[in-house]
Design a protein around this motif. Structure first.
Motif, PDB file in Angstrom:
ATOM      1  N   LYS A 190       0.991  -1.615  -0.055  1.00 38.22           N
ATOM      2  CA  LYS A 190      -0.025   0.096   0.179  1.00 38.22           C
ATOM      3  C   LYS A 190       1.018   1.354  -0.452  1.00 38.22           C
ATOM      4  CE  LYS A 190      -3.562  -2.537   0.103  1.00 38.22           C
ATOM      5  NZ  LYS A 190      -4.345  -2.593  -1.175  1.00 38.22           N
ATOM      6  N   LEU A 191       0.963   2.409  -0.026  1.00 36.02           N
ATOM      7  CA  LEU A 191       1.044   3.123   0.021  1.00 36.02           C
ATOM      8  C   LEU A 191       1.583   3.700   1.412  1.00 36.02           C
ATOM      9  CD1 LEU A 191      -1.499   5.854  -1.531  1.00 36.02           C
ATOM     10  CD2 LEU A 191       0.792   5.244  -2.423  1.00 36.02           C
ATOM     11  N   THR A 192       3.118   4.601   2.070  1.00 28.36           N
ATOM     12  CA  THR A 192       3.826   4.760   3.264  1.00 28.36           C
ATOM     13  C   THR A 192       2.482   5.699   3.650  1.00 28.36           C
ATOM     14  OG1 THR A 192       3.933   6.576   2.858  1.00 28.36           O
ATOM     15  CG2 THR A 192       5.474   4.725   1.699  1.00 28.36           C
ATOM     16  N   LYS A 193       2.662   4.949   4.854  1.00 27.19           N
ATOM     17  CA  LYS A 193       2.286   5.753   6.007  1.00 27.19           C
ATOM     18  C   LYS A 193       1.741   6.770   6.481  1.00 27.19           C
ATOM     19  CE  LYS A 193       2.060   5.387  11.236  1.00 27.19           C
ATOM     20  NZ  LYS A 193       2.226   4.750  12.487  1.00 27.19           N
ATOM     21  N   GLN A 194       3.544   7.703   5.867  1.00 27.44           N
ATOM     22  CA  GLN A 194       3.635   8.488   5.595  1.00 27.44           C
ATOM     23  C   GLN A 194       2.188   9.751   4.549  1.00 27.44           C
ATOM     24  OE1 GLN A 194       6.221   7.665   5.825  1.00 27.44           O
ATOM     25  NE2 GLN A 194       6.561   7.590   7.547  1.00 27.44           N
ATOM     26  N   ILE A 195       2.589   9.167   4.144  1.00 25.68           N
ATOM     27  CA  ILE A 195       1.161   9.918   2.571  1.00 25.68           C
ATOM     28  C   ILE A 195       0.111   8.983   3.155  1.00 25.68           C
ATOM     29  CG2 ILE A 195       0.335   8.936   0.315  1.00 25.68           C
ATOM     30  CD1 ILE A 195       3.229   8.704  -0.552  1.00 25.68           C
ATOM     31  N   TRP A 196      -0.657   8.407   4.053  1.00 28.54           N
ATOM     32  CA  TRP A 196      -1.693   7.932   4.780  1.00 28.54           C
ATOM     33  C   TRP A 196      -1.935   8.637   5.578  1.00 28.54           C
ATOM     34  CZ3 TRP A 196      -5.719   6.536   2.664  1.00 28.54           C
ATOM     35  CH2 TRP A 196      -5.884   5.242   1.441  1.00 28.54           C
ATOM     36  N   LEU A 197      -0.963   8.857   6.574  1.00 30.80           N
ATOM     37  CA  LEU A 197      -1.183   9.863   8.046  1.00 30.80           C
ATOM     38  C   LEU A 197      -1.422  11.514   7.276  1.00 30.80           C
ATOM     39  CD1 LEU A 197       1.652   9.056   9.929  1.00 30.80           C
ATOM     40  CD2 LEU A 197      -0.955   9.120  10.676  1.00 30.80           C
ATOM     41  N   ILE A 198      -1.065  12.376   5.899  1.00 28.63           N
ATOM     42  CA  ILE A 198      -1.345  13.173   5.075  1.00 28.63           C
ATOM     43  C   ILE A 198      -2.757  12.856   4.883  1.00 28.63           C
ATOM     44  CG2 ILE A 198      -0.663  14.973   3.511  1.00 28.63           C
ATOM     45  CD1 ILE A 198       2.404  13.815   4.122  1.00 28.63           C
ATOM     46  N   ILE A 199      -3.371  12.213   4.321  1.00 29.31           N
ATOM     47  CA  ILE A 199      -4.843  12.115   3.318  1.00 29.31           C
ATOM     48  C   ILE A 199      -5.940  11.957   4.878  1.00 29.31           C
ATOM     49  CG2 ILE A 199      -6.376  10.274   2.593  1.00 29.31           C
ATOM     50  CD1 ILE A 199      -3.823   9.907   0.283  1.00 29.31           C
ATOM     51  N   LEU A 200      -5.474  11.159   5.895  1.00 34.04           N
ATOM     52  CA  LEU A 200      -6.574  11.064   6.783  1.00 34.04           C
ATOM     53  C   LEU A 200      -6.913  12.234   7.903  1.00 34.04           C
ATOM     54  CD1 LEU A 200      -6.129   7.048   7.370  1.00 34.04           C
ATOM     55  CD2 LEU A 200      -7.873   8.717   6.641  1.00 34.04           C
ATOM     56  N   ALA A 201      -4.995  12.926   7.838  1.00 35.80           N
ATOM     57  CA  ALA A 201      -5.407  14.286   8.730  1.00 35.80           C
ATOM     58  C   ALA A 201      -5.787  15.471   8.124  1.00 35.80           C
ATOM     59  CB  ALA A 201      -3.953  14.948   8.951  1.00 35.80           C
ATOM     60  N   VAL A 202      -6.043  16.061   6.498  1.00 33.39           N
ATOM     61  CA  VAL A 202      -6.558  15.906   5.498  1.00 33.39           C
ATOM     62  C   VAL A 202      -7.576  16.345   5.654  1.00 33.39           C
ATOM     63  CG1 VAL A 202      -7.052  17.374   3.213  1.00 33.39           C
ATOM     64  CG2 VAL A 202      -3.888  17.026   3.888  1.00 33.39           C
ATOM     65  N   ALA A 203      -8.565  14.733   5.663  1.00 36.11           N
ATOM     66  CA  ALA A 203      -9.655  14.436   5.781  1.00 36.11           C
ATOM     67  C   ALA A 203     -10.594  14.639   6.657  1.00 36.11           C
ATOM     68  CB  ALA A 203      -9.601  13.120   5.263  1.00 36.11           C
ATOM     69  N   ALA A 204      -9.817  14.498   7.925  1.00 34.52           N
ATOM     70  CA  ALA A 204     -10.341  14.632   9.597  1.00 34.52           C
ATOM     71  C   ALA A 204     -10.324  17.153   9.531  1.00 34.52           C
ATOM     72  CB  ALA A 204      -9.438  14.538  10.278  1.00 34.52           C
ATOM     73  N   ALA A 205      -9.543  17.431   8.992  1.00 32.63           N
ATOM     74  CA  ALA A 205      -9.287  18.950   9.606  1.00 32.63           C
ATOM     75  C   ALA A 205     -10.833  18.940   7.984  1.00 32.63           C
ATOM     76  CB  ALA A 205      -8.486  19.219   8.168  1.00 32.63           C
ATOM     77  N   LEU A 206     -10.666  18.724   7.367  1.00 36.31           N
ATOM     78  CA  LEU A 206     -12.283  18.810   5.895  1.00 36.31           C
ATOM     79  C   LEU A 206     -13.250  18.451   6.880  1.00 36.31           C
ATOM     80  CD1 LEU A 206     -11.069  18.139   2.387  1.00 36.31           C
ATOM     81  CD2 LEU A 206     -11.308  20.570   3.493  1.00 36.31           C
ATOM     82  N   GLY A 207     -13.039  17.828   7.252  1.00 35.44           N
ATOM     83  CA  GLY A 207     -14.820  16.297   8.117  1.00 35.44           C
ATOM     84  C   GLY A 207     -15.117  17.523   9.146  1.00 35.44           C
ATOM     85  N   PHE A 208     -13.584  18.327  10.050  1.00 34.00           N
ATOM     86  CA  PHE A 208     -14.187  18.757  11.198  1.00 34.00           C
ATOM     87  C   PHE A 208     -14.971  20.528  10.574  1.00 34.00           C
ATOM     88  CE2 PHE A 208     -12.503  22.466  13.947  1.00 34.00           C
ATOM     89  CZ  PHE A 208     -13.433  21.877  15.179  1.00 34.00           C
TER      90      PHE A 208
ATOM     91  N   LEU B 272     -15.461  18.880  -1.387  1.00 35.74           N
ATOM     92  CA  LEU B 272     -14.651  18.244  -0.277  1.00 35.74           C
ATOM     93  C   LEU B 272     -14.535  17.460   0.737  1.00 35.74           C
ATOM     94  CD1 LEU B 272     -12.057  21.109  -0.570  1.00 35.74           C
ATOM     95  CD2 LEU B 272     -12.193  18.838  -2.416  1.00 35.74           C
ATOM     96  N   ALA B 273     -15.585  17.466   1.753  1.00 38.62           N
ATOM     97  CA  ALA B 273     -16.110  16.520   2.507  1.00 38.62           C
ATOM     98  C   ALA B 273     -16.788  15.124   2.525  1.00 38.62           C
ATOM     99  CB  ALA B 273     -16.769  17.746   3.352  1.00 38.62           C
ATOM    100  N   VAL B 274     -17.197  15.254   1.243  1.00 36.67           N
ATOM    101  CA  VAL B 274     -17.636  14.154   0.191  1.00 36.67           C
ATOM    102  C   VAL B 274     -16.625  12.889   0.288  1.00 36.67           C
ATOM    103  CG1 VAL B 274     -19.538  12.830  -1.319  1.00 36.67           C
ATOM    104  CG2 VAL B 274     -19.767  14.963   0.011  1.00 36.67           C
ATOM    105  N   ILE B 275     -15.480  13.354  -0.401  1.00 34.69           N
ATOM    106  CA  ILE B 275     -14.185  13.210  -0.862  1.00 34.69           C
ATOM    107  C   ILE B 275     -13.117  12.691   0.387  1.00 34.69           C
ATOM    108  CG2 ILE B 275     -11.658  13.897  -1.826  1.00 34.69           C
ATOM    109  CD1 ILE B 275     -13.428  15.557  -3.698  1.00 34.69           C
ATOM    110  N   ALA B 276     -13.181  13.576   1.394  1.00 30.65           N
ATOM    111  CA  ALA B 276     -12.567  13.064   2.792  1.00 30.65           C
ATOM    112  C   ALA B 276     -12.905  11.520   3.500  1.00 30.65           C
ATOM    113  CB  ALA B 276     -12.683  14.207   3.791  1.00 30.65           C
ATOM    114  N   VAL B 277     -14.618  12.020   3.368  1.00 33.18           N
ATOM    115  CA  VAL B 277     -14.666  10.469   3.777  1.00 33.18           C
ATOM    116  C   VAL B 277     -14.988   9.156   2.729  1.00 33.18           C
ATOM    117  CG1 VAL B 277     -17.072   9.664   4.342  1.00 33.18           C
ATOM    118  CG2 VAL B 277     -17.466  11.499   5.078  1.00 33.18           C
ATOM    119  N   VAL B 278     -14.909   9.533   1.099  1.00 32.47           N
ATOM    120  CA  VAL B 278     -14.502   8.383   0.416  1.00 32.47           C
ATOM    121  C   VAL B 278     -13.060   7.989   1.014  1.00 32.47           C
ATOM    122  CG1 VAL B 278     -13.917   7.898  -1.483  1.00 32.47           C
ATOM    123  CG2 VAL B 278     -15.964   9.307  -1.076  1.00 32.47           C
ATOM    124  N   ALA B 279     -11.872   9.459   0.953  1.00 32.87           N
ATOM    125  CA  ALA B 279     -10.356   8.305   1.684  1.00 32.87           C
ATOM    126  C   ALA B 279     -10.535   7.625   2.706  1.00 32.87           C
ATOM    127  CB  ALA B 279      -9.744   9.527   1.782  1.00 32.87           C
ATOM    128  N   ALA B 280     -11.288   8.146   4.261  1.00 27.35           N
ATOM    129  CA  ALA B 280     -11.773   7.752   5.121  1.00 27.35           C
ATOM    130  C   ALA B 280     -11.673   5.993   5.006  1.00 27.35           C
ATOM    131  CB  ALA B 280     -12.038   8.020   6.929  1.00 27.35           C
TER     132      ALA B 280
END
Length: 115
Positions: free
Chosen positions: A41-59, A79-87
């Protein structure tokens, strides 16, 4: 009356989506970095960035009683919908693959093996 009900439904769905994004982020933090590469899979760092941005957009996309009330039709709503899809991608694809390499989540077989 219906507008109030709609507001509560949107609030409940937004809070659920934000909770899903935070859960995915916390789960990613607890996984070992080597497990992501071992699972292909993608690296942990990339997933952390994706999910941190997703959580920020969700908030930010939380409705007015809690957040900013941008609305579902604004660009931020998309973008919030895209964030849910990423999670959801992390939780349904990456998490099960990585779980097998971290030594967590096992224990379904008995003490004498899987039979």
């Amino acid at each position: 009356m219906f507008a109030s009900l709609q507001n509560w439904v949107v609030l409940a769905l937004s809070v659920f989506a934000f909770g899903l994004e935070v859960f995915a982020l916390v789960d990613c933090v607890t996984r070992k970095a080597g497990a992501f590469a071992a699972a292909g899979k993608l690296t942990k760092q990339i997933w952390l960035i994706i999910l941190a941005v997703a959580a920020a957009l969700g908030f930010i996309a939380l409705p007015s009683p809690i957040g900013t009330s941008f609305g579902a039709l604004s660009p931020l709503g998309l973008l919030a919908v895209i964030a849910v899809v990423a999670a959801a991608v992390y939780l349904t694809d990456v998490r099960p693959a990585v779980r097998g390499y971290t030594g967590r989540g096992g224990g379904r077989s008995g003490p004498y093996g899987p039979w």
